[in-house]
Design an enzyme around this catalytic site. Structure first.
Site, PDB file in Angstrom:
ATOM      1  N   CYS A  13       0.872  -1.183   0.000  1.00  0.00           N
ATOM      2  CA  CYS A  13       0.000   0.000   0.000  1.00  0.00           C
ATOM      3  C   CYS A  13       0.904   1.226   0.000  1.00  0.00           C
ATOM      4  O   CYS A  13       2.088   1.146  -0.373  1.00  0.00           O
ATOM      5  CB  CYS A  13      -0.981  -0.021   1.163  1.00  0.00           C
ATOM      6  SG  CYS A  13      -0.235   0.046   2.812  1.00  0.00           S
ATOM      7  N   ASN A  16       2.204   1.547   4.437  1.00  0.00           N
ATOM      8  CA  ASN A  16       2.504   0.311   5.174  1.00  0.00           C
ATOM      9  C   ASN A  16       2.201   0.420   6.669  1.00  0.00           C
ATOM     10  O   ASN A  16       2.898  -0.155   7.508  1.00  0.00           O
ATOM     11  CB  ASN A  16       3.953  -0.153   4.951  1.00  0.00           C
ATOM     12  CG  ASN A  16       4.241  -1.574   5.443  1.00  0.00           C
ATOM     13  OD1 ASN A  16       5.305  -1.850   5.983  1.00  0.00           O
ATOM     14  ND2 ASN A  16       3.309  -2.480   5.287  1.00  0.00           N
ATOM     15  N   CYS A  18      -1.531   0.857   7.422  1.00  0.00           N
ATOM     16  CA  CYS A  18      -2.971   0.570   7.519  1.00  0.00           C
ATOM     17  C   CYS A  18      -3.367  -0.679   6.729  1.00  0.00           C
ATOM     18  O   CYS A  18      -3.543  -1.752   7.287  1.00  0.00           O
ATOM     19  CB  CYS A  18      -3.801   1.769   7.028  1.00  0.00           C
ATOM     20  SG  CYS A  18      -3.554   3.271   7.995  1.00  0.00           S
ATOM     21  N   SER A  20      -1.931  -2.621   3.968  1.00  0.00           N
ATOM     22  CA  SER A  20      -1.110  -3.804   3.660  1.00  0.00           C
ATOM     23  C   SER A  20      -0.709  -4.597   4.906  1.00  0.00           C
ATOM     24  O   SER A  20      -0.639  -5.837   4.831  1.00  0.00           O
ATOM     25  CB  SER A  20       0.096  -3.448   2.784  1.00  0.00           C
ATOM     26  OG  SER A  20       0.988  -2.576   3.424  1.00  0.00           O
ATOM     27  N   ASP A 127      -8.121   3.789   0.877  1.00  0.00           N
ATOM     28  CA  ASP A 127      -7.209   4.156   1.953  1.00  0.00           C
ATOM     29  C   ASP A 127      -7.989   4.761   3.120  1.00  0.00           C
ATOM     30  O   ASP A 127      -8.594   5.822   2.973  1.00  0.00           O
ATOM     31  CB  ASP A 127      -6.209   5.183   1.396  1.00  0.00           C
ATOM     32  CG  ASP A 127      -5.066   5.427   2.363  1.00  0.00           C
ATOM     33  OD1 ASP A 127      -5.192   5.051   3.542  1.00  0.00           O
ATOM     34  OD2 ASP A 127      -4.061   6.000   1.921  1.00  0.00           O
TER      35      ASP A 127
HETATM   36  P1  4NP Z   1      -1.850   2.869   4.045  1.00  0.00           P
HETATM   37  O1  4NP Z   1      -2.423   4.261   4.568  1.00  0.00           O
HETATM   38  O2  4NP Z   1      -1.276   3.132   2.665  1.00  0.00           O
HETATM   39  O3  4NP Z   1      -3.046   1.978   3.991  1.00  0.00           O
HETATM   40  O4  4NP Z   1      -0.824   2.431   5.058  1.00  0.00           O
HETATM   41  C1  4NP Z   1      -1.630   5.421   4.599  1.00  0.00           C
HETATM   42  C2  4NP Z   1      -0.847   5.658   5.696  1.00  0.00           C
HETATM   43  C3  4NP Z   1      -0.088   6.817   5.764  1.00  0.00           C
HETATM   44  C4  4NP Z   1      -0.130   7.722   4.720  1.00  0.00           C
HETATM   45  C5  4NP Z   1      -0.905   7.471   3.613  1.00  0.00           C
HETATM   46  C6  4NP Z   1      -1.660   6.315   3.546  1.00  0.00           C
HETATM   47  N1  4NP Z   1       0.636   8.924   4.804  1.00  0.00           N
HETATM   48  O5  4NP Z   1       0.561   9.727   3.873  1.00  0.00           O
HETATM   49  O6  4NP Z   1       1.347   9.138   5.787  1.00  0.00           O
END
Ligand code: 4NP
Length: 159
Positions: A13, A16, A18, A20, A127
């Site tokens: 994702c 990493n 949430c 994945s 997301d």
């Molecule tokens: P994930 O969610 O891709 O499902 O882990 C996110 C976690 C953090 C961020 C974006 C998406 N971020 O921009 O910090």
């Protein structure tokens, strides 16, 4: 089975923390229930913001609600330099897939998490990080559970 003989599967994702990591523990638990021992599962993000950090507390809480454990998760990044370490890449959404293609991941080793649900119009695992609320994490968990069996069926057919 020796670790070196295992099929290495990476869930991918953006951050990493949430989606994945949840995918990794969900699919690992379904594989364990099926007695499939030939897989090594990990997860990684295409971004580097959270490298070395824990899973998002909302993802960890959702995992533990369903008897899964994300307490030892530490975020890592997938880059063009480490794509060779993996046999299969399972992207959570089409942006993750495009990022992996740009890194040189061959399309033949790249799947989308929800591709078996509707192959002609593959949905993303949305997301939940920014505005998903707790429902977003519940939705993500349910989507992952719904697709885990067919993903494993597909990997089994390829081996
Ligand atoms: P994930 O969610 O891709 O499902 O882990 C996110 C976690 C953090 C961020 C974006 C998406 N971020 O921009 O910090």
């Amino acid at each position: 089975m020796q670790e070196s003989n295992k099929t290495r599967v990476l869930f991918v994702c953006l951050g990493n923390i949430c989606r994945s990591p949840l995918a990794e523990v969900v699919v690992r638990s379904v594989a364990e229930q099926r007695g499939l021992q030939q897989y090594h599962f990990e997860s990684a993000g295409t971004g580097d913001w959270h490298v070395g950090g824990s899973a998002d507390p909302r993802a960890a809480a959702k995992a533990s609600e369903y008897g899964l454990d994300l307490s030892s998760h530490r975020a890592q990044q997938i880059t063009a330099r480490n794509v060779e370490q993996w046999d299969w890449f399972i992207a959570m959404d089409s942006a993750n897939k495009n990022d992996l293609l740009r890194m040189g991941v061959p399309e033949s080793r790249l799947l989308l998490m929800r591709q078996f649900e509707n192959p002609s119009n593959i949905p993303d695992v949305p997301d939940p990080y920014y505005d998903g609320g707790l429902d977003g994490f519940e939705d993500a968990y349910l989507m992952l559970m719904e697709n885990a069996e067919e993903l494993l069926d597909y990997l089994e057919q390829q081996s």
